[in-house]
Design an enzyme around this catalytic site. Structure first.
Site, PDB file in Angstrom:
ATOM      1  N   SER A  21      19.845 -54.594   3.497  1.00  0.00           N
ATOM      2  CA  SER A  21      20.997 -54.422   3.170  1.00  0.00           C
ATOM      3  C   SER A  21      21.165 -53.300   1.964  1.00  0.00           C
ATOM      4  O   SER A  21      20.652 -53.565   1.333  1.00  0.00           O
ATOM      5  CB  SER A  21      22.002 -55.581   2.972  1.00  0.00           C
ATOM      6  N   LYS A  45      25.293 -52.677   4.800  1.00  0.00           N
ATOM      7  CA  LYS A  45      25.441 -52.786   3.580  1.00  0.00           C
ATOM      8  C   LYS A  45      26.445 -53.988   3.216  1.00  0.00           C
ATOM      9  O   LYS A  45      27.423 -54.090   3.901  1.00  0.00           O
ATOM     10  CB  LYS A  45      25.992 -51.279   3.172  1.00  0.00           C
ATOM     11  N   ASN A  69      17.964 -49.716  -8.962  1.00  0.00           N
ATOM     12  CA  ASN A  69      19.473 -49.019  -8.457  1.00  0.00           C
ATOM     13  C   ASN A  69      20.396 -50.115  -9.192  1.00  0.00           C
ATOM     14  O   ASN A  69      20.009 -51.143  -9.324  1.00  0.00           O
ATOM     15  CB  ASN A  69      19.518 -49.251  -6.985  1.00  0.00           C
ATOM     16  N   LEU A  73      27.387 -52.507  -5.466  1.00  0.00           N
ATOM     17  CA  LEU A  73      27.808 -52.899  -3.934  1.00  0.00           C
ATOM     18  C   LEU A  73      29.258 -52.286  -3.791  1.00  0.00           C
ATOM     19  O   LEU A  73      30.314 -52.697  -3.065  1.00  0.00           O
ATOM     20  CB  LEU A  73      28.209 -54.476  -4.078  1.00  0.00           C
ATOM     21  N   ASN A  99      26.356 -58.130   6.067  1.00  0.00           N
ATOM     22  CA  ASN A  99      25.978 -58.507   4.941  1.00  0.00           C
ATOM     23  C   ASN A  99      27.368 -58.779   4.141  1.00  0.00           C
ATOM     24  O   ASN A  99      28.016 -57.871   3.969  1.00  0.00           O
ATOM     25  CB  ASN A  99      24.923 -57.727   3.822  1.00  0.00           C
ATOM     26  N   CYS A 129      22.973 -60.564  -5.612  1.00  0.00           N
ATOM     27  CA  CYS A 129      22.962 -59.027  -6.208  1.00  0.00           C
ATOM     28  C   CYS A 129      23.083 -59.030  -7.789  1.00  0.00           C
ATOM     29  O   CYS A 129      24.050 -59.763  -8.333  1.00  0.00           O
ATOM     30  CB  CYS A 129      24.365 -58.369  -5.661  1.00  0.00           C
ATOM     31  N   ILE A 190      13.163 -61.067  -0.843  1.00  0.00           N
ATOM     32  CA  ILE A 190      13.876 -61.305  -2.092  1.00  0.00           C
ATOM     33  C   ILE A 190      14.929 -59.972  -2.142  1.00  0.00           C
ATOM     34  O   ILE A 190      14.798 -59.074  -1.449  1.00  0.00           O
ATOM     35  CB  ILE A 190      13.031 -61.374  -3.075  1.00  0.00           C
ATOM     36  N   GLY A 243       9.247 -54.319  -0.381  1.00  0.00           N
ATOM     37  CA  GLY A 243       8.131 -53.485  -0.580  1.00  0.00           C
ATOM     38  C   GLY A 243       7.370 -53.065   1.038  1.00  0.00           C
ATOM     39  O   GLY A 243       6.363 -52.630   0.911  1.00  0.00           O
ATOM     40  N   GLY A 264      13.622 -51.946   3.525  1.00  0.00           N
ATOM     41  CA  GLY A 264      14.366 -51.311   2.572  1.00  0.00           C
ATOM     42  C   GLY A 264      14.206 -50.023   2.021  1.00  0.00           C
ATOM     43  O   GLY A 264      14.565 -49.117   2.593  1.00  0.00           O
TER      44      GLY A 264
END
Length: 302
Positions: A21, A45, A69, A73, A99, A129, A190, A243, A264
């Protein structure tokens, strides 16, 4: 050809790959590169009840082997998602995971209630988040808070409920158990690790918010460890991420206990990364004589 289908907590996926997301929007921006119907699912997203503007700029910074980042959101709200993105995804034949985000327990529930009439296949409840002032990671760092959010969302839907966990806790397995007890069908992990970047010459932080979420190859060892820990701690299927940029990366997560994986940050460097991971998993299975990708889940010999 290896069988590639998996079941993620009641969500059938044609292959074990979705997108993380916040790295793929709802897929329209990637349509020239990725046939979203060929992915196991598209994870949108994060969406909130009303639109969020996000954080001040600068809110992106490159780091060695990763990126920070602090988007916050930013999104136009659930009504926009229902009117524009979800119809497009449905028209493409995609499996849809939305999400869900909120500043309060009530907001999470309200978003799900609005989506119940939409052609959504599953929800990913984001309690992790690090870049919002209320909600988000606040819920994901406390077992009681996490349990209350998941329980409330569980009462609002019969659809598969995936709970996204934060790595920014002392013991991630405690939060995983709380989510399981509250009615989650799966967990995903994660989310990003808290980090920061400093401009030495300007003597100030690079990000306007100072702290942001670290993602990319740099976090992979941490993500693998947490997936492995949670796979031993709960009976829920796991959506692993952190990753992943190749089929072999994805296989490592599955061996550690993940049923499915999400791509991601790699999407920003290679817009076809998610499909490349699908094909990489398939090639690994064929080279290693694996007839069904589900044979890989939890197959770590240790």
């Amino acid at each position: 050809m290896a069988v590639m289908s998996v079941d993620l907590g009641g969500l059938p996926m044609k292959n074990p790959v979705t997108v993380a997301s916040g790295t793929f929007a709802a897929g329209q921006e990637y349509a020239d590169f990725v046939d979203v119907a060929k992915l196991g699912a598209v994870t949108t997203k994060g969406v909130s009840l009303h639109g969020w503007e996000g954080n001040d700029i600068p809110r992106i910074a490159e780091t060695p082997s990763g990126m920070l980042n602090s988007i916050g959101l930013q999104n136009p709200g659930v009504e926009h998602l229902c009117a524009h993105e979800i119809p497009w995804l449905e028209g493409q034949g995609a499996t849809i995971i939305v999400n869900v985000s909120g500043h309060s327990l009530e907001e999470y529930v309200a978003v799900i209630e609005r989506l119940e009439s939409a052609p959504v296949d599953a929800y990913e409840v984001n309690i992790s988040c690090p870049n919002v002032d209320a909600g988000g990671m606040t819920f994901g760092c406390d077992c009681g808070q996490a349990g209350r959010v998941v329980s409330a969302c569980r009462k609002a839907t019969d659809r598969p409920l995936i709970v996204k966990l934060t790595p920014n806790v002392t013991d991630v397995t405690e939060i995983a158990r709380a989510a399981e007890e509250a009615g989650a069908d799966a967990i995903s992990l994660i989310n990003t690790l808290l980090g920061m970047a400093v401009d030495a010459k300007a003597r100030k932080s690079v990000l306007a918010r100072v702290v942001g979420g670290l993602s990319g190859p740099a976090v992979k060892p941490v993500a693998l460890r947490m997936v492995w820990q949670c796979a031993k701690a709960v009976k829920l299927p796991i959506l692993g991420m952190g990753g992943i940029a190749s089929g072999e990366d994805a296989v490592e997560f599955m061996l550690a206990g993940a049923t499915a994986v999400a791509v991601g940050t790699a999407n920003f460097m290679n817009p076809r990364a998610s499909l490349d991971v699908v094909e990489g998993i398939r090639a690994f299975c064929e080279a290693e004589g694996v007839e069904d990708v589900k044979e890989l889940i939890g197959g770590l010999a240790c």
